[in-house]
Structures are given as C-alpha cells and as structure tokens.
Motif scaffolding. Sequence first.
Motif, PDB file in Angstrom:
ATOM      1  N   ASP A  44      -6.765   0.518  -0.375  1.00  0.00           N
ATOM      2  CA  ASP A  44      -6.889  -0.622  -1.066  1.00  0.00           C
ATOM      3  C   ASP A  44      -8.422  -0.828  -1.444  1.00  0.00           C
ATOM      4  OD1 ASP A  44      -4.343  -1.840  -0.830  1.00  0.00           O
ATOM      5  OD2 ASP A  44      -4.650  -2.366   1.164  1.00  0.00           O
ATOM      6  N   ASN A  49       0.894  -1.071   0.128  1.00  0.00           N
ATOM      7  CA  ASN A  49       0.073  -0.075   0.015  1.00  0.00           C
ATOM      8  C   ASN A  49       0.994   1.359  -0.009  1.00  0.00           C
ATOM      9  OD1 ASN A  49      -1.802   2.095   1.012  1.00  0.00           O
ATOM     10  ND2 ASN A  49      -3.444   0.610   1.675  1.00  0.00           N
ATOM     11  N   GLY A 107      -6.793  -5.565   3.358  1.00  0.00           N
ATOM     12  CA  GLY A 107      -6.071  -4.516   3.400  1.00  0.00           C
ATOM     13  C   GLY A 107      -6.446  -3.094   4.255  1.00  0.00           C
TER      14      GLY A 107
END
Length: 415
Positions: free
Chosen positions: A395, A85, A391
């Motif tokens: 995300d 990320n 996530g």
Amino acid sequence: MSRTSPHIHLPSAEVSRRGLLKTAGGLTAALALGASASATTADAAPAAFTHPGMLHNAGDINRAKVRVAAGDDPWLSGWNRLTANSHSASTWTPNPQATIIRGGTGENYGILYNDIAAAYQNALRWKVGGTEANAECAAKILNAWSSTLATVTGNADRFLAAGIYGWEFANAAELMRDYDGFDLAAFQDMMVSVFYPLNDSFLTSHNDACITNYWANWDLCTMASVMAIGILCDDGAKYDQAVSYFKTGAGNGSIQHAVPFLYANVDGYDLGQWQEFGRDQGHTVMGMGQMGAICEMAWNQGDDLYSYDSRRFMKAAQYVAKYNLGDDVPFTTYTWGSGQTCTQQSQTVIGSGSRGQVRPVWAMLHFHYNRRLYLDDKYISAMYYSVAPEGGGGDYGSTSGGYDQLGFGTLMYAK
C-alpha cells in the motif's frame, strides 16, 4: 489482571508488567514496590511464553473478528484496506529462493519481502475472517520458504535483511502456529539457522565497525528479529538478549542511544530527539515502527518496554510526530564515530528529507499510550488520525521502505 485490561500506571517507577500479572494482589504489590523498583533490572524471560504473543495477542484478534463481523468502524475500514491489498489474496503464489541477496550484485530480496507481506496478510484474513483458503495460502508460503531458504547474504545490507525480514517472517508464523497445515518445526529451524546467526553477529560485532557507525534502525530490526525468534521458538535466552539490549546495549538501538536528547515541557509536552533525526524523516519514522514492534512484542509477553526509562520512547514518538505534522521541534547537534576508526561526524540541523512520509506505524503507538495507559499523546494521536486507516506492504509503494513494517494497525489495535 487481564492482559488486555488497562495497565497500572506508576509514574514514579518502572515496574515489570509481568511481575504485576503474576503477583497475587497485583495493585497492592505494585504500590508496595513503588519508588524502590529499578529501571535497570533486566527481567527474565517468562516461564511459559504467551501464544499468539508477538504483534497480536488473542484479545487483539478476537476484538478485530467481532468488530469486523459487526460492521463497526474503524475496524471495518481497516479490514477493507486489508482485503483490497493484492498480497492478501488466497491465490498468491510463493516464489521461494535458496539464497536471498540484499546489497551488492544479484539482489533479489524484493521476492522475500513480497512473500512475507502475503503470508502475514493471508494469516490476518484467516484469523479475523475465518477463511480457510487464506490459511492454506499463508501456510503454503511459509512452508515453501522453510523448505528452500538456506542463506541470506550480500554486503552489509544482509544484516538489514536478516533483521527486518526476520521479525516480520516470525510474526507471520506466530499467527499460523496452530494451523495443522503449517510445519512450525521446519520454520523454527530456518529462523534459528538462517536468520539468527546474522542477527547475533551484528549485535555482537556490528560488522567490525565502530559501535556508533550504524544507525539505530540497524540495531532495532536486529533486536526485533532476535525477540521474535525467541518467542516463536520458546527460547528464553534469545528473548532476554533482545530485552537486555533494548535497556543497556552498546549500539544505537538501545533506548538511551536511540533517544540521546530529552526536552522537558515543550509547548506542554516532554519530547525526545531520535538518533536518525539529522539524517532524514523516512528512516526516522521507520524507527518508530521498529522500536514499536519490539515494545509491542515485549508487552504481549508481560514486559513494559513502552514505559521503560520514564517513557523515553513515547517522548521520541511525540517529537517525531510533531515535526512530521509540520510543527517545529528543538534540535541538538548530534556527533558520532563512524567507520572502523570511529572518525567523528556531526549533524547540526534536522534532516527534513521525506518529511511527512506515511508509514503504518502510528496506530500501535497511539492505541497503546492513549487507550491502554490513558495518556495525552497529542502529536502521536494527530499523526495516526491523519493517516488512518493503516494499510500494509503493497500500500506504500513497491520499494523496500513500503515493506519495512507489516501494518494494518487500525484493524488490529483500535480500541
């Protein structure tokens, strides 16, 4: 009893987890309390708060650190989602604003939720991976905002901003509180002076609207912020304010209003209808994350809200998961008063919009009910495994809904 060991399950009564932890011979004391324990007694705040003690305790962090270092799944898969990320990069540059606006003209709150996601994710990378660069980045973001932000404003949505971003911001700070480069005192002052007054105002007056006008999530994010600020600042009164509202509050965020209808033994499982279920599933699943955050933070301070009122929240989570997995669930017409005059409105059918929407809220619930308490959480479990590894912000799209929860539950809760 260790705070990370399985919780003693007493189905006949609600017993304070902190009471068991603090009482010598906890099992004997718990059994003696038995049926006399009251489900409506509000616990006092702990004499000394546990730190870190919001979404993650020291045991959670150590487990993730050891498992990731060993290359074990599912922790490694959760870690890989975190490091992939862009918000978790130590090169993230904060963009602090003196005024945050949500609702109305000049909205800029996306700047805030992106920076919060970056602070939290960098803090996680430091705690789990031990990388100093991530600690420096997280501290830089938090310090930049605490030295700049003066106001959260806008239309009624300002209360949502103060609630959602309040509890999320405080959680990032809680992870960083023992880092030398982080100015904890300045951050505590910002939370108390900028976020808490809006939180308190909303729970007290609900923007001068009918008490049932606002959906459960408005109360829940506000309650989560009050609780998180209480923990961050070692403020027992604020912590108690949130716990008491969860149990007996007048608005839709309190447990019996958030879960107004119960259904016994539906295909072998007890279910509970969520307050926003006739609205849509995106906001309903959001509620699982908001109430889940409150319960997890309380758990890490010794209070078992997860099991309060005969595990009413679990029944709701099972209900929501079952429907969002594609199964049928019962539905009771929901009627409430709206606006300032409490004009009556009703929802007669399930709100199917956004059915099956993925939000990273299920790991927290599954690993609590199934792995801490050893309960059969059939639908919660199926929902979690259908979306794992979880996530976080960044995300799940670029709009605010993708940042309404901090995420990474697979990494931090898997047991």
